[in-house]
Design an enzyme around this catalytic site. Structure first.
Site, short mmCIF file in Angstrom:
data_model
loop_
_atom_site.label_atom_id
_atom_site.label_comp_id
_atom_site.label_asym_id
_atom_site.label_seq_id
_atom_site.Cartn_x
_atom_site.Cartn_y
_atom_site.Cartn_z
N SER A 250 -15.41 3.46 -50.23
CA SER A 250 -14.77 3.45 -51.32
C SER A 250 -15.91 3.07 -52.30
O SER A 250 -16.69 3.84 -52.60
CB SER A 250 -13.44 2.19 -51.47
OG SER A 250 -12.96 2.29 -52.76
N LYS B 87 -13.14 6.99 -48.20
CA LYS B 87 -12.06 6.79 -48.86
C LYS B 87 -12.44 7.06 -50.36
O LYS B 87 -13.43 6.45 -50.98
CB LYS B 87 -11.83 5.31 -48.83
CG LYS B 87 -10.63 5.01 -49.80
CD LYS B 87 -10.13 3.35 -49.74
CE LYS B 87 -9.38 3.12 -50.78
NZ LYS B 87 -9.56 3.22 -52.22
N ASP C 175 -27.13 11.67 -54.61
CA ASP C 175 -27.07 12.98 -55.40
C ASP C 175 -28.40 12.87 -56.37
O ASP C 175 -29.04 13.71 -56.62
CB ASP C 175 -25.75 13.03 -56.13
CG ASP C 175 -24.67 13.51 -55.30
OD1 ASP C 175 -25.00 13.75 -54.01
OD2 ASP C 175 -23.51 13.65 -55.90
#
Length: 438
Positions: free
Chosen positions: A306, A331, A317
């Site tokens: 999460s 998740k 990224d």
């Protein structure tokens, strides 16, 4: 056959339970064309299913082996309704709701004791500084024999912890034994206990380590303080930093954004998509850089979930750090807590989140840049080997350097000495600095 008045009353009750919390959640959204809840409210009620529901309820009340009241049956029906949506949506009773609030805030009414189990007894691992326990003189290693006169032997640790937590200001008596001596009582009052979710230290000169155990409301602030302290303790800018998110189950979305923002100076951190208007959110980094752009390694594993994956995904990224470890949990959904009456709440999945590059990691997880599986480190004893400097009559160093014979000193145990993944992360940071010429 069901009577019409009973069916009508039951149908209205169910409709209110289902629609009211969602309508409340949609109220903060502005400019929405038609909220999803309005569409739901205008849809015709499924009368056949409601008749079946009411009939099942009547049959259970009439024929079940033990009497069951309407409240219990309705609460169980609500739980079942949510449990079949997804694994993370749930109906929270008063105790569960309070526990969730405590875990996300990091605050609860308690004594300030970290405990473990020892031969069936509850043992004090450490009293937390500036809490009722530390002020009362409770020490690490004390065994807790009784809580308010009730023996702890045979209880689980969670049962004992629940008994020590409670209403702030309320007094509690612990019966302790220390170093095999005679039992003695300590009476103290519960107070607000703040559990920090961030731990930090210098692994070596120039190399810092930050461990986040959970994303609580104040985690972003705590990481900012940890970065400042590491810089101060090192005396100058760090040469590298390890951010440990292993076995971190997640927590508050906003805290994950704040943590990622400490390491990023621009660009998207995360965005969310859902059905209701206020579930469409975008979070971007501000120009401030609390980390001073130092080389960064982020440790993740199958227990990183999460909010941990939000941070790891953003840093991966944005090419801000190297992810090391094993695949994360996967998740990729966001839960909103919707308070109900009587100290109850719904924890409802309302959105999916996406990394800056548009990746949804739901049921897939984040793949680290460098896979390193966990393992234990063993060190060979080098003290039996002789070096040139140990030999009698050896020549001195022509450049005037001091001799370096075999060391007989015992080095202090460090976190990276017994943690293979952490050791590999530190080695990578050192390697990056070597290639940079630092």
């Amino acid at each position: 056959m069901l009577h019409s008045p009973r069916l009508t009353q039951l149908a209205l009750t169910i409709a209110l339970v289902v629609s009211a919390p969602l309508a409340t959640a949609a109220q903060p959204a502005k400019g929405a064309a038609v909220p999803a809840t309005e569409v739901t409210a205008n849809a015709p009620l499924p009368l056949d299913e409601l008749r079946t529901f009411a009939e099942v309820m009547d049959r259970i009340k009439a024929a079940y082996v033990e009497p069951v009241d309407d409240k219990t049956l309705l609460e169980n029906a609500i739980k079942g309704m949510l449990s079949n949506l997804d694994p993370h949506s749930a109906y929270l009773g008063p105790e569960d709701f309070q526990e969730l609030q405590e875990s996300t805030s990091g605050e609860f009414g308690g004594l300030g004791i970290e405990v473990g189990m020892d031969d069936g007894f509850v043992k004090v691992v450490s009293p937390i500084d500036d809490t009722p326990a530390s002020r009362a003189g409770i020490q690490a290693g004390d065994l807790i024999l009784k809580i308010n006169g009730a023996p702890t032997r045979g209880q689980s640790m969670s049962e004992a912890v629940d008994k020590m937590r409670g209403k702030i200001g309320q007094k509690i008596t612990l019966t302790l034994v220390r170093d095999g001596g005679n039992p003695f009582d300590v009476t103290l009052a519960r107070a607000v206990i703040q559990v920090k979710s961030v731990k930090s230290q210098l692994l070596e000169s120039g190399y810092g380590y930050i461990r986040i155990t959970q994303f609580q409301v104040k985690t972003g602030e705590e990481v900012g303080k940890a970065l400042a302290k590491l810089r101060k303790d090192n005396g100058k800018k760090l040469r590298g930093l390890i951010l440990d998110l292993r076995n971190n189950p997640g927590g508050v979305l906003q805290s994950a954004v704040e943590v990622a923002d400490h390491f990023l100076t621009k660009g998207l951190i995360v965005y969310t998509k859902g059905r209701i208007a206020n579930s469409e959110l975008r979070f971007s980094a501000d120009p401030a850089d609390a980390s001073e752009g130092v080389p960064l390694v982020v440790l993740i594993n199958g227990g990183s979930a999460s909010a941990s994956e939000i941070v790891a995904g953003a840093l991966q990224d944005q090419k801000r750090g190297v992810l090391m470890g094993t695949d994360s949990f996967g998740k990729g959904s966001v839960q909103t807590v919707l308070p109900l009456n009587n100290d109850r709440a719904l924890k409802l999945t309302t959105a999916l989140y996406y990394t800056p590059n548009g990746r949804s990691i739901q049921a897939q997880g984040i793949v680290p840049d460098i896979e390193v599986r966990s393992g234990k480190l063993t060190t060979d004893d080098d003290s039996e080997n002789f070096k040139e400097a140990d030999l009698k009559g050896h020549l001195g160093n022509g450049n005037g350097g001091a001799d370096r014979p075999t060391s007989s000193t015992v080095r202090k145990e460090r976190p990276q000495d017994g943690d293979f993944q952490l050791s590999q992360a530190l080695s990578l940071l050192k390697g990056l600095n070597v290639t940079k010429g630092d």
